[in-house]
Design a protein around this motif. Structure first.
Motif, PDB file in Angstrom:
ATOM      1  N   UNK B 279       0.818  -1.210   0.000  1.00 22.65           N
ATOM      2  CA  UNK B 279       0.000   0.000   0.000  1.00 22.65           C
ATOM      3  C   UNK B 279       0.851   1.259   0.000  1.00 22.65           C
ATOM      4  N   UNK B 281       4.804   2.112   0.932  1.00 20.63           N
ATOM      5  CA  UNK B 281       5.680   2.540   2.005  1.00 20.63           C
ATOM      6  C   UNK B 281       7.066   1.986   1.698  1.00 20.63           C
ATOM      7  N   UNK B 283       9.740   1.826   3.406  1.00 19.76           N
ATOM      8  CA  UNK B 283      10.393   1.055   4.459  1.00 19.76           C
ATOM      9  C   UNK B 283       9.973  -0.415   4.415  1.00 19.76           C
ATOM     10  N   UNK B 284       8.844  -0.735   3.773  1.00 13.02           N
ATOM     11  CA  UNK B 284       8.389  -2.122   3.693  1.00 13.02           C
ATOM     12  C   UNK B 284       9.303  -2.989   2.836  1.00 13.02           C
ATOM     13  N   UNK B 293       3.798  -5.551   7.729  1.00 15.09           N
ATOM     14  CA  UNK B 293       2.768  -5.094   6.799  1.00 15.09           C
ATOM     15  C   UNK B 293       1.873  -6.248   6.368  1.00 15.09           C
ATOM     16  N   UNK B 294       2.479  -7.427   6.157  1.00 12.61           N
ATOM     17  CA  UNK B 294       1.688  -8.583   5.751  1.00 12.61           C
ATOM     18  C   UNK B 294       0.766  -9.066   6.865  1.00 12.61           C
ATOM     19  N   UNK B 295       1.119  -8.710   8.093  1.00 10.78           N
ATOM     20  CA  UNK B 295       0.248  -9.100   9.205  1.00 10.78           C
ATOM     21  C   UNK B 295      -0.842  -8.065   9.433  1.00 10.78           C
ATOM     22  N   UNK B 296      -0.906  -7.067   8.542  1.00 11.63           N
ATOM     23  CA  UNK B 296      -1.969  -6.070   8.632  1.00 11.63           C
ATOM     24  C   UNK B 296      -1.630  -4.908   9.538  1.00 11.63           C
ATOM     25  N   UNK B 297      -0.340  -4.719   9.804  1.00 13.87           N
ATOM     26  CA  UNK B 297       0.050  -3.635  10.708  1.00 13.87           C
ATOM     27  C   UNK B 297       0.780  -2.532   9.954  1.00 13.87           C
ATOM     28  N   UNK B 298       1.133  -1.466  10.694  1.00 13.46           N
ATOM     29  CA  UNK B 298       1.989  -0.442  10.106  1.00 13.46           C
ATOM     30  C   UNK B 298       3.323  -1.103   9.776  1.00 13.46           C
ATOM     31  N   UNK B 299       3.892  -0.748   8.643  1.00 17.23           N
ATOM     32  CA  UNK B 299       5.132  -1.393   8.232  1.00 17.23           C
ATOM     33  C   UNK B 299       6.343  -0.805   8.909  1.00 17.23           C
ATOM     34  N   UNK B 300       6.508  -1.109  10.189  1.00 19.76           N
ATOM     35  CA  UNK B 300       7.700  -0.623  10.883  1.00 19.76           C
ATOM     36  C   UNK B 300       8.600  -1.805  11.228  1.00 19.76           C
ATOM     37  N   UNK B 455       9.903   5.926   8.856  1.00 19.91           N
ATOM     38  CA  UNK B 455       8.647   5.381   9.373  1.00 19.91           C
ATOM     39  C   UNK B 455       8.273   5.959  10.724  1.00 19.91           C
TER      40      UNK B 455
END
Lengths: 153, 525
Positions: B279, B281, B283-284, B293-300, B455
């Motif tokens: 989506x 980012x 940093x991903x 990110x794949x777990x549905x979280x912010x990609x940090x 991020x």
């Protein structure tokens, strides 16, 4: 498709959050995610609204602002910069009378900045909804915008 | 199979679509039908030629004729002259600049094809037709492994011996990475193909995905077998529309022919692959952010160790490999580690896909052995500088790489040698800047990028990127530019030592190298 129908297509797992948000935003008339939709998603996944908000704010493809029919995403990464993306920005800005993150009065265009679109061989480049245009000049970007305007007439 | 007098290959990728290739194809087909030539000329879609930026391009076989920069106005002439009368339209021919190379320095063979591993079939086969991949030994490597019951240890051993290093940027040995996951305990293990290509100046993964998606799928299958994983994901950035569509098509074909799914080749080995869409980012691209990110979280990013090899997606052992890395796997298994080592340098075997960009005559991608020099690439393949400009700087390895001046054009490009010269090979992006570029302005555009993409997880990077951007702005007006440049060096050094992930750590490369090589210019301005 409304949000309820979209949610029905997913298992209530947090890992689906990004895909749910993509779908809701794609279906939304103003190409955005509103607080009321985010609340529904949070309830469905049984996670706090703050977490859904956090994810929405983190990724540049999601927006809570209402947006026009065509989203212009102008690449402002260094490869496009050295090929004159600043002039393209000025041209769009003057021609449509909008700045970054603004929408034209007729709700047709929203202008956003984007990181590298991966078409650096054609710099400077712009993405309008799903279509990529490259090797832009001050003249060609206006022709492209005209094409979209003419579609509406 | 039907036979045709001519095969006309149209290169379809994001670039040519932007140039209007779809309209061109439609009119070409209509006019061929009108001329009653549909039985003698076969129009085929293929992936990117990977060659150079020639706008709409059409290759005609037999004859190996390459037309470029075409417009719909040229169609009549091509049909009347070439397809009807058999006369080549010289006016429209484009000659790849590496032809000069071919005869002068590297011998008479077709260098372009000789040196290709991952791109050998891009622009040659139809990526949407699995049979064309079959015809080029497609899925033979995994078939052979499963039918001959080659052990996972042995597969990992071959990859280790090949010396293949991750092509995403860091250059970590792939075989070692696989071994960690193979040995890790866990009922469920995962293979993730990192196709979140966001490094400015890089679009090699896009061309591999668009040009030969099955090659990547086969690499993932082999990785799955070697590590004991049964599930793979391809994380593609959301902006890569065509890549996603091509990959979806490739997946459904692979399932149709039982190359994915349950009990493959009757071996008991099962493997599924799913596409995940990013989506936006930068940093991903970092592997732990990608997993978040794949777990549905912010990609940090996550703290390492533990590394994803043992604790990755959903806490399970996970291999994250770049697209280009995975595209090397099947060829290595088919032809052997020794063959792979015959390319490139001793410490960095194989080829690398480079992107040539900026003020050169021909921009595009080229796959060359590791150790090729910048000069060979810029002048041989990029055709030299455009519009008689002179070369001022080269930003190597993506935005987070070092910016060199002309004195560095002869260093061999491989991970070790670039690192020894204070830079990094990274994704293989080569952005060429001419004397028209103001280096302070350029640094500003680089720092703007990092300020936007940080991020926000760790203080050094979040605040450091913002402060560096303020400082480069100050350089425009300040009376004490030297002080500011020195402070920027110090700050980026601190960020290198204290930032959480490579994003903040690598900023010192562009900042310090621009100071080192172009400090005088900035001080004088």
């Amino acid at each position: 498709m409304n949000t309820e129908a979209i949610l029905k297509g997913y298992e209530a797992k947090e890992e689906n959050l990004l895909y749910i948000l993509h779908d809701i935003q794609d279906a939304a008339e103003e190409h955005n995610l509103t607080d009321s939709e985010l609340k529904k998603v949070a309830d469905f996944l049984k996670i706090p609204v703050s977490r859904v908000n956090g994810v929405t704010g983190f990724y540049s493809m999601f927006s809570k602002r209402s947006r026009g029919k065509y989203i212009i995403r102008l690449c402002q990464s260094p490869p496009c910069y050295i090929k004159g993306s600043v002039n393209i920005y000025k041209t769009i800005k003057e021609y449509l009378n909008i700045s970054e993150n603004e929408t034209t009065e007729d709700r047709l265009f929203t202008l956003e900045f984007s990181s590298c679109l991966g078409v650096c061989g054609l710099a400077p480049a712009v993405m309008i909804n799903d279509d990529v245009y490259g090797n832009l000049t001050e003249k060609s970007i206006i022709e492209i915008l005209n094409k979209y305007q003419n579609l509406e007439e | 199979m039907d036979f045709y007098n001519y095969y006309a290959l149209l290169y379809i990728d994001d670039s040519t679509v932007a140039a209007g290739v779809k309209e061109f194809e439609e009119i070409l087909k209509r006019k061929l039908a009108a001329a009653d030539l549909l039985n003698s000329v076969k129009v085929l879609e293929t992936g990117s030629s990977g060659l150079k930026d020639y706008g709409i391009g059409l290759s005609v076989y037999p004859g190996d004729i390459h037309y470029g920069n075409l417009s719909t106005a040229d169609i009549d002439e091509i049909i009347n002259e070439h397809f009807i009368k058999g006369r080549v339209v010289t006016r429209l021919i484009v000659k790849p600049p590496e032809e000069q190379f071919r005869t002068s320095e590297l011998g008479p063979q077709d260098v372009r094809l000789q040196n290709r591993i991952v791109l050998s079939l891009s622009g040659v086969i139809d990526p949407e037709n699995i049979f064309e991949y079959f015809a080029e030994h497609g899925y033979e490597a995994i078939g052979k492994i499963l039918e001959e019951k080659v052990s996972p240890e042995k597969v990992v051993g071959i990859i280790k011996n090949s010396g293949l290093q991750g092509r995403g940027g860091a250059g970590f040995p792939t075989g070692l990475k696989w071994d960690f996951t193979r040995k890790a305990e866990g009922n469920q293990k995962y293979i993730i193909c990192n196709a979140d290509e966001g490094e400015p100046g890089t679009f090699k993964d896009r061309l591999i995905l668009e040009g030969n998606p099955h090659l990547v799928l086969e690499g993932m299958l082999i990785a799955g077998y070697a590590t004991g994983a049964a599930k793979g994901y391809i994380y593609i950035r959301g902006e890569y529309d065509l890549s996603i569509k091509r990959m979806e098509k490739a997946l459904s074909q692979a399932y149709e022919y039982n190359l994915l799914g349950h009990n493959l080749f009757g071996s008991g080995f099962s493997f599924d692959i799913e596409i995940k869409k990013g989506a936006g980012a930068y940093v991903c691209g970092e592997e732990t952010s990608l997993i978040e990110s794949m777990e549905g979280k912010r990609g940090i990013p996550r703290l390492k160790p533990p590394f994803p090899g043992t604790h990755g997606l959903k806490g399970s052992p996970t291999v994250v490999n770049n697209v280009e890395t995975l595209a090397n796997i099947a060829p290595i298994l088919l032809k052997g580690a020794e063959w792979f080592r015959s390319f490139g340098t001793k410490s960095c075997p194989g080829t690398k896909v480079f992107t040539i960009l900026g003020d050169v005559r021909y921009t595009g991608i080229v796959e060359l052995p590791m150790g090729t020099t910048l000069r060979q690439i810029i002048y041989g393949y990029g055709g030299g500088m455009r519009e008689q400009r002179s070369l001022k700087a080269v930003h190597l390895g993506g935005t987070s790489g070092a910016v060199f001046d002309e004195s560095m054009l002869d260093i061999p490009l491989d991970y070790d040698s670039v690192r020894n010269h204070g830079g990094m090979l990274g994704s293989g992006a080569i952005l060429v800047l001419s004397n028209t570029v103001n280096m302070r302005d350029y640094l500003e555009s680089v720092l703007l990028f990092f300020k936007h993409e940080s991020c926000g997880k760790c203080v050094p990077c979040r605040i450091g990127t913002a402060r560096l951007y303020d400082m480069v702005k100050l350089l425009e007006t300040s009376d004490n530019k030297e002080l500011i440049l020195n402070e920027m060096d110090k700050l980026s050094e601190t960020m290198n030592k204290t930032s959480f992930c490579p994003l903040g750590q690598s900023l010192k490369f562009p900042v310090q190298s621009i100071h080192q090589y172009f400090g005088d210019e900035i001080l004088r301005s």
